[in-house]
Each structure stands twice: as structure tokens, then as C-alpha cells.
Write an enzyme that holds these catalytic residues in place. Structure first.
Site, PDB file in Angstrom:
ATOM      1  N   LEU A 154      -4.723   9.436   9.207  1.00  0.00           N
ATOM      2  CA  LEU A 154      -5.898   8.578   9.450  1.00  0.00           C
ATOM      3  C   LEU A 154      -7.211   9.343   9.249  1.00  0.00           C
ATOM      4  O   LEU A 154      -7.472  10.331   9.931  1.00  0.00           O
ATOM      5  CB  LEU A 154      -5.847   8.042  10.886  1.00  0.00           C
ATOM      6  CG  LEU A 154      -4.694   7.070  11.194  1.00  0.00           C
ATOM      7  CD1 LEU A 154      -4.533   6.889  12.699  1.00  0.00           C
ATOM      8  CD2 LEU A 154      -4.928   5.726  10.511  1.00  0.00           C
ATOM      9  N   TYR A 202       0.857  -1.201   0.000  1.00  0.00           N
ATOM     10  CA  TYR A 202       0.000   0.000   0.000  1.00  0.00           C
ATOM     11  C   TYR A 202       0.890   1.247   0.000  1.00  0.00           C
ATOM     12  O   TYR A 202       0.656   2.188  -0.772  1.00  0.00           O
ATOM     13  CB  TYR A 202      -0.952   0.008   1.199  1.00  0.00           C
ATOM     14  CG  TYR A 202      -1.785   1.286   1.246  1.00  0.00           C
ATOM     15  CD1 TYR A 202      -2.712   1.567   0.253  1.00  0.00           C
ATOM     16  CD2 TYR A 202      -1.591   2.236   2.261  1.00  0.00           C
ATOM     17  CE1 TYR A 202      -3.448   2.744   0.264  1.00  0.00           C
ATOM     18  CE2 TYR A 202      -2.329   3.418   2.289  1.00  0.00           C
ATOM     19  CZ  TYR A 202      -3.247   3.672   1.278  1.00  0.00           C
ATOM     20  OH  TYR A 202      -3.962   4.844   1.283  1.00  0.00           O
ATOM     21  N   PRO A 210      -3.335  12.742   3.368  1.00  0.00           N
ATOM     22  CA  PRO A 210      -3.885  12.657   4.722  1.00  0.00           C
ATOM     23  C   PRO A 210      -3.259  11.531   5.554  1.00  0.00           C
ATOM     24  O   PRO A 210      -2.768  10.545   5.018  1.00  0.00           O
ATOM     25  CB  PRO A 210      -5.378  12.342   4.482  1.00  0.00           C
ATOM     26  CG  PRO A 210      -5.605  12.475   3.002  1.00  0.00           C
ATOM     27  CD  PRO A 210      -4.274  12.245   2.355  1.00  0.00           C
ATOM     28  N   GLU A 254     -14.709   4.356   4.808  1.00  0.00           N
ATOM     29  CA  GLU A 254     -14.838   2.892   4.619  1.00  0.00           C
ATOM     30  C   GLU A 254     -13.468   2.241   4.407  1.00  0.00           C
ATOM     31  O   GLU A 254     -13.371   1.026   4.231  1.00  0.00           O
ATOM     32  CB  GLU A 254     -15.738   2.601   3.402  1.00  0.00           C
ATOM     33  CG  GLU A 254     -17.171   3.016   3.608  1.00  0.00           C
ATOM     34  CD  GLU A 254     -18.041   2.846   2.346  1.00  0.00           C
ATOM     35  OE1 GLU A 254     -17.572   2.228   1.363  1.00  0.00           O
ATOM     36  OE2 GLU A 254     -19.177   3.330   2.348  1.00  0.00           O
TER      37      GLU A 254
END
Ligand code: NDP
Ligand code: 8X3
Length: 250
Positions: free
Chosen positions: A181, A149, A179, A185
């Protein structure tokens, strides 16, 4: 068409949906995503002229067809928000699932490129446009089990820089918003619907919300013509880095 047109990928949920809502007063919108029911509902609720495009960013033929199906009156895309993306899994590099790796590279990197390749030539011919790529703190620092990721978001960083350089002669702005956290979803997708695992990500701290990112994107887009916010990191106050999170305040 009196308002400029903004095309937003991943507009069916989270950050993309909030960006669509934030931009609706100033822009006509092209909202994109795979969940057609959500797109149709949004198109009827957003208080602006809206076109819904239902496609998977992984499918280059579908991307091509969708972008080419845009009605003439919406065809001069002034703003492209490359937001569609997700993490799939959180595994050690020696245990990662190949289908998760494929999904992250195919959606977060190749999907962003496919959509951009269709939209950018029009911006170049008009010598104007603004591209906002949603990167991540995961594209600035690698964290344990973040491996692929993070690699996909490092790629978004490199692509954003590449776009800024190559599109500089054409007066096109490129902004990356990264960003920390954000409670969307995202974690439910990462943990494949495991609500308990998803809730743990935000436990004991106050995360960012999709609206916080949408307001920042709207701010970046509203700067005067000579100002480009090139790269912006936004974290919750409770987060200092990918791994340093104060969970004692809540
Ligand atoms: P959500 O899961 O809430 O939303 C993801 C969006 O991407 C959905 O609209 C989804 O639409 C779309 N999407 C996913 N896969 C595809 C696909 N194959 N084709 C087309 N659309 C797709 O997550 P977020 O809103 O949090 O994530 C948005 C972006 O923000 C991502 O790029 C993510 O990496 C980034 N980000 C998120 C952070 C967070 O903590 N939440 C932090 C930093 C960055 P649909 O399923 O209908 O296709
Ligand atoms: C999403 C933020 O820290 O979960 O990009 O990777 S993180």
C-alpha cells in the site's frame, strides 16, 4: 548530454513523479503522462535537462509517435521505468465493469508492452540498459475483488521475467519493484474520485509514500554493473500481506 537518460512513464503523479525527482540529480529525464499541465510544470521544476512526452500508453500509434519524437540528444535511453498504471474499480468477478477491465489490461499490460517495444531495441543495439517495471504485491497474491487488477500485475511479473530472459544476452538489467500500500492518487482513481473510500484504504495504518518507492528504484539503479536486483517486494511495516494489515497502531 553529460548525464545518462531515464524515461519514466506515469511521471505526473505518485510513484512516477517521485522517481523523476529522485533521479534528477543523476539523469536527464524523459517524463511521460497524459496530463500535459503537470508535465510542463515538472519540466520547469526538475533541476535537470528534461523532455516531456504527452501521450496515453493505451494508444499504440501515440506511443510510437511520442518515442520517435524524442530529440537526438535524448535518444540513447539508458533507463526505462515502466510505472504508468492504476486499478480501476474493486468489484466481485461477477459484477466487474468491462470498461474497468479494459482500462487495466490496456494500460497496465499492453501500455507497458507498447512503450517497452519502442525503447528496448535501442538498448539491445547499445548492449546496455536497465528496465524497472513497477509491479505490485497484487502481482504476487490475489485478494478479494482484486481479480483483474491482480491479473494485470501478475502479467507485469511474467513480462519482467520474460524480459530478463530474452534480454540476458544483451547485458540489459530488468528489475521488478513490487510495493504494497502506497498513499498516492491510486485509490482515488480506483474509487473514481470517492475520497471517503480512498481514505479508508490507509485508515489506522501508516502506508508507504511515493518517495519510499523512488528511493528504492534509485538504489536498484545505482548498483554496480554486475549486480541486478531482479525482484523486490516492499510493504509498509503495518502490512504483512495483501489482506493482513494492522490498523490498530495509529
Ligand atoms: P497514481 O494514480 O498516483 O499515478 C499513476 C500514474 O500513471 C500517473 O502519472 C498517470 O498519469 C499515469 N497513467 C495512468 N493511466 C495512464 C495512461 N493511460 N497513459 C499514460 N499514463 C497513465 O498511482 P501510483 O503512483 O500509485 O501508481 C504507479 C504505479 O504503481 C502503477 O503501476 C500501480 O499499479 C503501481 N502500484 C501502486 C501501488 C499503490 O498502492 N499506490 C502499490 C503497488 C503498485 P496521467 O493520469 O497524467 O496520464
Ligand atoms: C497496489 C497495491 O494492494 O491496492 O498495487 O493492490 S493493492
Amino acid at each position: 548530454m553529460t548525464k545518462p537518460v531515464a524515461l519514466i512513464t506515469g511521471a505526473t503523479a505518485g510513484i512516477g513523479k517521485a522517481i523523476a525527482e529522485a533521479l534528477a540529480p543523476e539523469y536527464s529525464l524523459i517524463i511521460c503522462g497524459r496530463r500535459k499541465d503537470r508535465l510542463d510544470e515538472m519540466a520547469s521544476e526538475l533541476n535537470t535537462e528534461t523532455v516531456a512526452l504527452n501521450f496515453d500508453v493505451r494508444d499504440k500509434e501515440a506511443v510510437n509517435q511520442a518515442i520517435r519524437s524524442i530529440p537526438e540528444s535524448f535518444s540513447r535511453v539508458a533507463v526505462l521505468v515502466n510505472n504508468a498504471g492504476n486499478a480501476h474499480g474493486l468489484d466481485l468477478i461477477n459484477e466487474g465493469k468491462l470498461e474497468d477491465w479494459d482500462a487495466m489490461i490496456d494500460i497496465n499490460v499492453k501500455g507497458l508492452l507498447y512503450v517497452s517495444r519502442e525503447v528496448i531495441p535501442g538498448m539491445v543495439s547499445r548492449k546496455s540498459g536497465h528496465i524497472v517495471n513497477i509491479g505490485s504485491i497484487a502481482g504476487k497474491e490475489v485478494y478479494p475483488k482484486g481479480n483483474v487488477y491482480c491479473a494485470s500485475k501478475y502479467a507485469v511479473e511474467a513480462i519482467s521475467e520474460g524480459m530478463r530472459i530474452d534480454l540476458n544476452p544483451h547485458g540489459i538489467k530488468v528489475t521488478q519493484v513490487c510495493p504494497g500500500l502506497v498513499n498516492t492518487e491510486f485509490s482515488m482513481v480506483r474509487f473514481k474520485g470517492d475520497q471517503e473510500m480512498a481514505d479508508k484504504v490507509y485508515k489506522g495504518m501508516t502506508p508507504l509514500y511515493a518517495k519510499d518507492i523512488a528511493e528504492i528504484v534509485a538504489f536498484c539503479l545505482s548498483r554496480p554493473a554486475h549486480v541486478n536486483i531482479a525482484d523486490l517486494v516492499v510493504l509498509p511495516t503495518d502490512q504483512a500481506s495483501s489482506v493482513v494489515v494492522n490498523r490498530e497502531n495509529n
